[in-house]
Design a protein around this motif. Sequence first.
Motif, short mmCIF file in Angstrom:
data_model
loop_
_atom_site.label_atom_id
_atom_site.label_comp_id
_atom_site.label_asym_id
_atom_site.label_seq_id
_atom_site.Cartn_x
_atom_site.Cartn_y
_atom_site.Cartn_z
N LEU A 292 1.44 1.96 -3.60
CA LEU A 292 0.27 2.57 -4.23
C LEU A 292 0.14 4.03 -3.83
O LEU A 292 -0.21 4.89 -4.67
CB LEU A 292 -1.00 1.81 -3.83
CG LEU A 292 -1.47 0.71 -4.79
CD1 LEU A 292 -0.42 -0.38 -4.93
CD2 LEU A 292 -2.79 0.10 -4.31
N PRO B 163 0.81 -1.23 0.00
CA PRO B 163 0.00 0.00 0.00
C PRO B 163 0.84 1.27 0.00
O PRO B 163 0.39 2.30 -0.52
CB PRO B 163 -0.82 -0.11 1.29
CG PRO B 163 -0.01 -0.98 2.18
CD PRO B 163 0.65 -1.97 1.27
N GLY C 254 -5.83 2.46 2.84
CA GLY C 254 -5.21 1.20 2.46
C GLY C 254 -3.93 0.94 3.24
O GLY C 254 -3.67 -0.19 3.68
N VAL C 255 -3.13 1.98 3.43
CA VAL C 255 -1.92 1.86 4.26
C VAL C 255 -2.31 1.47 5.69
O VAL C 255 -1.67 0.62 6.32
CB VAL C 255 -1.12 3.17 4.25
CG1 VAL C 255 0.05 3.10 5.23
CG2 VAL C 255 -0.60 3.47 2.84
N LEU D 292 -6.26 5.77 -0.44
CA LEU D 292 -4.90 5.24 -0.41
C LEU D 292 -4.35 5.24 1.02
O LEU D 292 -3.68 4.28 1.44
CB LEU D 292 -4.00 6.07 -1.32
CG LEU D 292 -4.25 5.90 -2.83
CD1 LEU D 292 -3.41 6.91 -3.62
CD2 LEU D 292 -3.92 4.48 -3.28
N ALA E 51 2.81 -2.70 -7.78
CA ALA E 51 2.76 -3.48 -6.55
C ALA E 51 3.75 -4.63 -6.60
O ALA E 51 4.37 -4.99 -5.59
CB ALA E 51 1.34 -4.00 -6.33
N ALA F 146 -3.58 -5.67 -5.10
CA ALA F 146 -3.09 -4.35 -5.49
C ALA F 146 -2.77 -4.29 -6.98
O ALA F 146 -3.05 -3.28 -7.65
CB ALA F 146 -1.85 -3.99 -4.67
N ALA G 105 -3.24 -2.26 5.99
CA ALA G 105 -2.05 -3.11 6.03
C ALA G 105 -1.34 -2.99 7.37
O ALA G 105 -0.79 -3.97 7.89
CB ALA G 105 -1.11 -2.74 4.89
#
Length: 345
Positions: A72, A69, A243-244, A240, A292, A203, A247
């Motif tokens: 991304l 992530p 998303g980090v 985004l 990714a 991803a 994870a």
Amino acid sequence: MTATPLGGDERLLRRSVWRKLLGRPELGSVVGAVAVFLFFSVVADSFLRPSSLSTVLYAASTIGIMAVPVALLMIGGEFDLSAGVMVTTSALVSSMFSYQMTANVWVGVAVSLLVTVAIGAFNGFMLTRTKLPSFIITLGTFLMLTGLNLGFTKLISGTVSTKSISDMQGFESAKKLFASQLSIGSVDLKVTILWWFVLVAIATWILLRTRFGNWIFAVGGGADAARAVGVPVFKTKIGLYMGVAFAAWVSGQHLLFSYDVVQSGEGVGNELIYIIAAVIGGCLITGGYGSAIGSAVGAFIFGMTSKGIVYAEWNPDWFKFFLGAMLLLATLLNAWVRKRAEATA
């Protein structure tokens, strides 16, 4: 090499395999990974043992889960300097909530997911509303989380580490999901390797097969131009950052259920390793370019180097030197590959 017209129409060109390879952002990192693999295969006798390669994959997965992530986010033109301590925050929330509320461990895991994703949304919201650089926004979050991690842990537990939750209901089932081992023959593989591969696949699909993937590249290439053609820039960047955070939640739960307790000061500095893995994998600092898969290769290079030095019986103090050298060489190689790709386009 010139492109061959297809069916007489100059607008439809058949690209050669070489040109397709040059257009891939992870090409440079793959070349580097092969070189590192061959190097440690020669200098470290035990490097090629199945158990050693399993250890290398595990080390790579702990970085790779976050590097995906982060890659991304970098393609989208932003950074997250709070990613490392966010992992620790996720683990601390899960552990302390479960312990203090004497609740099923899964309740703490769910609360941790909500809190961690909310932190990611906060980063994205502050970035889009204040229009300050992501470096400043996430550096502020990094400092706040570092202080909160230590302050709350000492306030609640009286020490810098959490209390054990290994005897609480739900611990074993949660451990199977986040910190178990899969046996393939005589080799044991950590479940984080599976998490890593799944995240890379998802991803990659998002980047190459979805509208959101197009938005990520567009936003990283130029937010104003993307906004002009209808791309929801704010929503993309907030997504985004979330998303980090997701994870970070996965990594945090692995940290907790691997060791049962969590040290509140962990995670500081890991955000740079995630960024390094993404850059080695072909992501540009300026955004708009990367993959990714490249971040996975970058994490694999990290795993090979960190464990290869041990298997070669070298002084581990040299690790940071090799990591820095790989970062510089990978950046130069990626720049060369990109120039060649543009020259032959």
